[in-house]
Design a protein around this motif. Sequence first.
Motif, PDB file in Angstrom:
ATOM      1  N   ARG A   1      12.126   0.762   7.179  1.00 10.78           N
ATOM      2  CA  ARG A   1      13.171  -0.184   6.409  1.00 10.78           C
ATOM      3  C   ARG A   1      12.338  -0.435   4.993  1.00 10.78           C
ATOM      4  O   ARG A   1      13.399  -0.796   4.066  1.00 10.78           O
ATOM      5  CB  ARG A   1      13.519  -1.638   7.166  1.00 10.78           C
ATOM      6  N   ALA A   2      11.393  -0.337   4.764  1.00  9.65           N
ATOM      7  CA  ALA A   2      10.618  -0.690   3.345  1.00  9.65           C
ATOM      8  C   ALA A   2       9.568  -0.053   3.314  1.00  9.65           C
ATOM      9  O   ALA A   2       8.875   0.263   4.137  1.00  9.65           O
ATOM     10  CB  ALA A   2      10.758  -2.093   3.308  1.00  9.65           C
ATOM     11  N   ILE A   3       8.846   0.419   2.214  1.00 10.35           N
ATOM     12  CA  ILE A   3       7.626   0.863   1.691  1.00 10.35           C
ATOM     13  C   ILE A   3       6.966   0.086   0.632  1.00 10.35           C
ATOM     14  O   ILE A   3       7.835  -0.105  -0.295  1.00 10.35           O
ATOM     15  CB  ILE A   3       7.817   2.345   1.378  1.00 10.35           C
ATOM     16  N   LYS A   4       5.680  -0.166   0.859  1.00  7.92           N
ATOM     17  CA  LYS A   4       4.926  -0.673  -0.263  1.00  7.92           C
ATOM     18  C   LYS A   4       3.849   0.075  -0.818  1.00  7.92           C
ATOM     19  O   LYS A   4       3.202   0.613   0.123  1.00  7.92           O
ATOM     20  CB  LYS A   4       4.441  -2.272   0.130  1.00  7.92           C
ATOM     21  N   PHE A   5       3.661  -0.001  -2.140  1.00  4.94           N
ATOM     22  CA  PHE A   5       2.811   1.222  -2.673  1.00  4.94           C
ATOM     23  C   PHE A   5       1.637   0.315  -3.540  1.00  4.94           C
ATOM     24  O   PHE A   5       2.141  -0.542  -4.112  1.00  4.94           O
ATOM     25  CB  PHE A   5       3.370   2.350  -3.764  1.00  4.94           C
ATOM     26  N   THR A   6       0.395   0.417  -3.044  1.00  2.00           N
ATOM     27  CA  THR A   6      -0.577  -0.147  -3.850  1.00  2.00           C
ATOM     28  C   THR A   6      -1.932   0.848  -4.392  1.00  2.00           C
ATOM     29  O   THR A   6      -1.573   2.242  -3.610  1.00  2.00           O
ATOM     30  CB  THR A   6      -1.343  -1.374  -3.136  1.00  2.00           C
ATOM     31  N   LYS A   7      -2.762   0.548  -5.081  1.00  2.00           N
ATOM     32  CA  LYS A   7      -3.648   1.497  -5.219  1.00  2.00           C
ATOM     33  C   LYS A   7      -4.557   1.615  -4.035  1.00  2.00           C
ATOM     34  O   LYS A   7      -4.610   0.791  -3.115  1.00  2.00           O
ATOM     35  CB  LYS A   7      -4.757   1.143  -6.376  1.00  2.00           C
ATOM     36  N   PRO A   8      -5.306   2.847  -3.694  1.00  2.00           N
ATOM     37  CA  PRO A   8      -5.340   4.070  -4.307  1.00  2.00           C
ATOM     38  C   PRO A   8      -4.275   5.155  -4.443  1.00  2.00           C
ATOM     39  O   PRO A   8      -4.310   5.982  -4.838  1.00  2.00           O
ATOM     40  CB  PRO A   8      -6.601   4.642  -3.758  1.00  2.00           C
ATOM     41  N   PHE A   9      -2.782   4.648  -3.840  1.00  2.07           N
ATOM     42  CA  PHE A   9      -2.026   5.691  -3.720  1.00  2.07           C
ATOM     43  C   PHE A   9      -1.330   6.354  -5.117  1.00  2.07           C
ATOM     44  O   PHE A   9      -1.324   5.139  -6.221  1.00  2.07           O
ATOM     45  CB  PHE A   9      -0.744   5.023  -3.035  1.00  2.07           C
ATOM     46  N   ASN A  10      -1.448   7.318  -5.415  1.00  4.46           N
ATOM     47  CA  ASN A  10      -1.146   7.864  -6.741  1.00  4.46           C
ATOM     48  C   ASN A  10       0.387   8.167  -6.950  1.00  4.46           C
ATOM     49  O   ASN A  10       0.642   9.313  -6.391  1.00  4.46           O
ATOM     50  CB  ASN A  10      -2.094   9.211  -6.880  1.00  4.46           C
ATOM     51  N   THR A  11       0.941   7.137  -7.496  1.00  3.41           N
ATOM     52  CA  THR A  11       2.323   7.393  -7.437  1.00  3.41           C
ATOM     53  C   THR A  11       3.025   6.997  -8.801  1.00  3.41           C
ATOM     54  O   THR A  11       2.564   6.173  -9.671  1.00  3.41           O
ATOM     55  CB  THR A  11       3.069   6.607  -6.343  1.00  3.41           C
ATOM     56  N   LEU A  12       4.084   7.442  -8.760  1.00  3.63           N
ATOM     57  CA  LEU A  12       5.014   7.191 -10.239  1.00  3.63           C
ATOM     58  C   LEU A  12       6.585   7.251  -9.850  1.00  3.63           C
ATOM     59  O   LEU A  12       6.815   7.964  -8.851  1.00  3.63           O
ATOM     60  CB  LEU A  12       4.912   8.051 -11.645  1.00  3.63           C
ATOM     61  N   THR A  13       7.433   6.851 -10.546  1.00  7.68           N
ATOM     62  CA  THR A  13       8.796   6.563 -10.373  1.00  7.68           C
ATOM     63  C   THR A  13       9.410   7.978 -11.114  1.00  7.68           C
ATOM     64  O   THR A  13       8.837   8.353 -11.966  1.00  7.68           O
ATOM     65  CB  THR A  13       9.254   5.326 -10.760  1.00  7.68           C
ATOM     66  N   GLU A  14      10.724   7.936 -11.033  1.00  2.58           N
ATOM     67  CA  GLU A  14      11.321   9.104 -11.583  1.00  2.58           C
ATOM     68  C   GLU A  14      11.280   8.999 -13.097  1.00  2.58           C
ATOM     69  O   GLU A  14      11.436   9.583 -13.817  1.00  2.58           O
ATOM     70  CB  GLU A  14      12.859   9.259 -10.994  1.00  2.58           C
TER      71      GLU A  14
END
Length: 197
Positions: free
Chosen positions: A97-110
């Motif tokens: 139902r939801a996802i939370k991203f923190t480091k070290p996940f290497n992510t960016l938005t559109e």
Amino acid sequence: MKKILLFLFITVSYTINAQKIDLKKNSTIIPKVGLKNYPIDKTTLPEIIKAFGNDYEKSEDFVINENEQLPKLYELNYKKFGISFYILSNDNNQTIRAIKFTKPFNTLTENKIKLGISTLGDVLKHTQNSSKISVSVKNKKEASAHINKFKLAETGISFSAKIANYDTNKYPSKKQLEALVIDEIYISNYQHVLLIN
């Protein structure tokens, strides 16, 4: 001998599945969706375990509404990846139902907002609606700033940053808030994020 071979097969399978996530490569995240290959409200926990492995910590994150008999939300935290998935306690399908991203996940938005690098000010520059920075304070040592926390159902994405050395007698200036580096991105289509402190 058969038991040893079975153990080796399971170990190798787990390692291969867990290695599908490349922390060095940027993963683009989408509001109201999350990861393109694992969209919220469609992906199930077994699919997540197949991709990320079994090395997660499960905890009760919060009660959606303490005054009503509503289901609890459970967090499945993959610390080594920097990603948490959330499921409702009463969902037999175990849909994410939801996802939370923190480091070290290497992510960016559109919009090229990058976790751990972009600031809350960068988010405001790319926001087309009337988003603003709100502040949550737990105590003198724990405070954080948020964008879209109170509009999550509308936007499908929120950004947060910790405020170091928060002074309860002096509210941070707009400039100080905008300079905070994003340390958490949360994707959901529900307003339950209001209860996250």
